[in-house]
Design a protein around this motif. Structure first.
Motif, short mmCIF file in Angstrom:
data_model
loop_
_atom_site.label_atom_id
_atom_site.label_comp_id
_atom_site.label_asym_id
_atom_site.label_seq_id
_atom_site.Cartn_x
_atom_site.Cartn_y
_atom_site.Cartn_z
N THR A 22 27.89 -33.16 16.21
CA THR A 22 29.18 -33.83 16.02
C THR A 22 30.29 -32.87 15.62
O THR A 22 31.44 -33.28 15.48
N THR A 23 29.97 -31.59 15.45
CA THR A 23 31.02 -30.60 15.23
C THR A 23 31.95 -30.56 16.45
O THR A 23 33.16 -30.38 16.30
N CYS A 24 31.39 -30.79 17.64
CA CYS A 24 32.18 -30.77 18.87
C CYS A 24 32.14 -32.09 19.64
O CYS A 24 33.05 -32.38 20.42
N HIS A 25 31.07 -32.85 19.47
CA HIS A 25 30.85 -34.07 20.26
C HIS A 25 31.04 -35.32 19.43
O HIS A 25 30.73 -35.36 18.24
N ALA A 49 31.81 -33.49 25.48
CA ALA A 49 31.38 -34.78 26.04
C ALA A 49 30.87 -35.74 24.96
O ALA A 49 30.28 -35.33 23.97
N GLU A 50 31.09 -37.03 25.21
CA GLU A 50 30.56 -38.10 24.37
C GLU A 50 29.05 -38.13 24.55
O GLU A 50 28.55 -38.28 25.67
N LEU A 51 28.32 -37.97 23.47
CA LEU A 51 26.86 -37.83 23.57
C LEU A 51 26.15 -39.09 24.03
O LEU A 51 25.13 -39.01 24.71
N GLY A 73 30.42 -43.04 17.34
CA GLY A 73 31.67 -43.25 16.65
C GLY A 73 32.10 -42.14 15.71
O GLY A 73 33.23 -42.14 15.22
N ASP A 74 31.24 -41.19 15.42
CA ASP A 74 31.57 -40.09 14.52
C ASP A 74 31.68 -38.79 15.31
O ASP A 74 31.10 -38.66 16.37
N GLY A 75 32.39 -37.83 14.74
CA GLY A 75 32.43 -36.50 15.31
C GLY A 75 33.73 -36.18 16.02
O GLY A 75 34.70 -36.94 15.97
N ASP A 76 33.73 -35.03 16.66
CA ASP A 76 34.90 -34.49 17.32
C ASP A 76 34.90 -34.89 18.80
O ASP A 76 33.90 -35.35 19.32
N THR A 77 36.03 -34.67 19.44
CA THR A 77 36.15 -35.04 20.86
C THR A 77 36.39 -33.83 21.75
O THR A 77 36.80 -33.97 22.89
N GLU A 99 16.70 -28.65 30.60
CA GLU A 99 16.96 -27.28 31.03
C GLU A 99 18.29 -26.75 30.48
O GLU A 99 18.37 -25.62 30.02
N TYR A 100 19.31 -27.59 30.53
CA TYR A 100 20.62 -27.17 30.06
C TYR A 100 20.62 -26.93 28.55
O TYR A 100 21.09 -25.89 28.08
N LEU A 101 20.13 -27.89 27.79
CA LEU A 101 20.15 -27.76 26.33
C LEU A 101 19.25 -26.63 25.84
O LEU A 101 19.51 -26.05 24.79
N ALA A 102 18.20 -26.33 26.59
CA ALA A 102 17.31 -25.24 26.19
C ALA A 102 18.08 -23.94 26.05
O ALA A 102 17.91 -23.20 25.07
N PHE A 103 18.97 -23.66 27.01
CA PHE A 103 19.76 -22.43 26.97
C PHE A 103 20.96 -22.59 27.88
O PHE A 103 20.91 -22.25 29.06
N PRO A 104 22.07 -23.17 27.37
CA PRO A 104 23.24 -23.47 28.21
C PRO A 104 23.81 -22.26 28.96
O PRO A 104 24.33 -22.41 30.07
N GLN A 105 23.70 -21.08 28.39
CA GLN A 105 24.28 -19.90 29.02
C GLN A 105 23.56 -19.52 30.31
O GLN A 105 24.08 -18.75 31.10
N ARG A 106 22.38 -20.07 30.55
CA ARG A 106 21.69 -19.84 31.82
C ARG A 106 22.49 -20.47 32.97
O ARG A 106 22.50 -19.96 34.07
N PHE A 107 23.19 -21.56 32.68
CA PHE A 107 24.00 -22.24 33.69
C PHE A 107 25.40 -21.66 33.77
O PHE A 107 26.00 -21.61 34.83
N ASP A 108 25.94 -21.27 32.60
CA ASP A 108 27.28 -20.70 32.55
C ASP A 108 27.33 -19.70 31.40
O ASP A 108 27.39 -20.10 30.23
N PRO A 109 27.30 -18.42 31.71
CA PRO A 109 27.29 -17.40 30.65
C PRO A 109 28.49 -17.50 29.70
O PRO A 109 28.42 -17.05 28.56
N GLN A 110 29.58 -18.10 30.15
CA GLN A 110 30.79 -18.25 29.32
C GLN A 110 30.86 -19.61 28.63
O GLN A 110 31.87 -19.93 28.02
N SER A 111 29.80 -20.40 28.72
CA SER A 111 29.80 -21.74 28.14
C SER A 111 30.11 -21.70 26.64
O SER A 111 29.61 -20.85 25.91
N SER A 112 30.94 -22.63 26.21
CA SER A 112 31.23 -22.75 24.77
C SER A 112 30.13 -23.54 24.06
O SER A 112 30.12 -23.60 22.83
N MET A 113 29.22 -24.12 24.82
CA MET A 113 28.09 -24.85 24.25
C MET A 113 27.12 -23.85 23.64
O MET A 113 26.56 -23.00 24.34
#
Length: 135
Positions: free
Chosen positions: A20-23, A34-36, A27-31, A50-64
């Protein structure tokens, strides 16, 4: 897939992973991201794992941020960042999958109805329209 109790999943999502720091979540958290609660019906659970395991595998510049695994020094292997990373990852995804089931089923019924009315509709055609509209 074994579904975790909702309180365990919420504790993982809110307290341990601090999503919720970003998501927005229930009803709680930041916007900023994406809405979880929509993940379970918008994304396939296998892809989400696959994505949550290591988001940078999909996009090395990901802010996730990577919460579950990091890239090992060899640049090829993933190593756990938190104890029981695989189990926790599957619990989080199973939770989103379970809360998204009703909406996913509704969308499947709507798609089946539209396909019966318009038999030439395909996911590929939908993707082409999506891309042509710059969505």
């Amino acid at each position: 897939m074994h579904l975790p109790p909702r309180t365990d999943a919420k504790r993982l999502i809110v307290d341990e992973l601090r999503c919720t720091t970003c998501h927005k979540f229930q009803g709680d958290g930041d916007t900023r991201a994406a809405e979880l609660m929509a993940l379970g019906w918008r994304l396939k659970s296998d892809w989400l794992v696959e994505y949550l395991a290591f988001p940078q595998r999909f996009d090395p510049q990901s802010s996730m941020p990577a919460f579950f695994y990091a890239l090992a020094e060899d640049g090829k292997q993933l190593v756990e960042m938190i104890p029981n990373a695989g189990k926790k990852l599957r619990e989080v995804v199973a939770y989103f999958d379970s809360v998204g089931k009703e909406r996913r089923d509704e969308l499947d019924r709507e798609f089946a109805l539209m396909k019966a009315v318009n038999p030439t509709i395909t996911p590929t055609l939908g993707e082409k329209i999506f891309i042509s509209l710059n969505c």
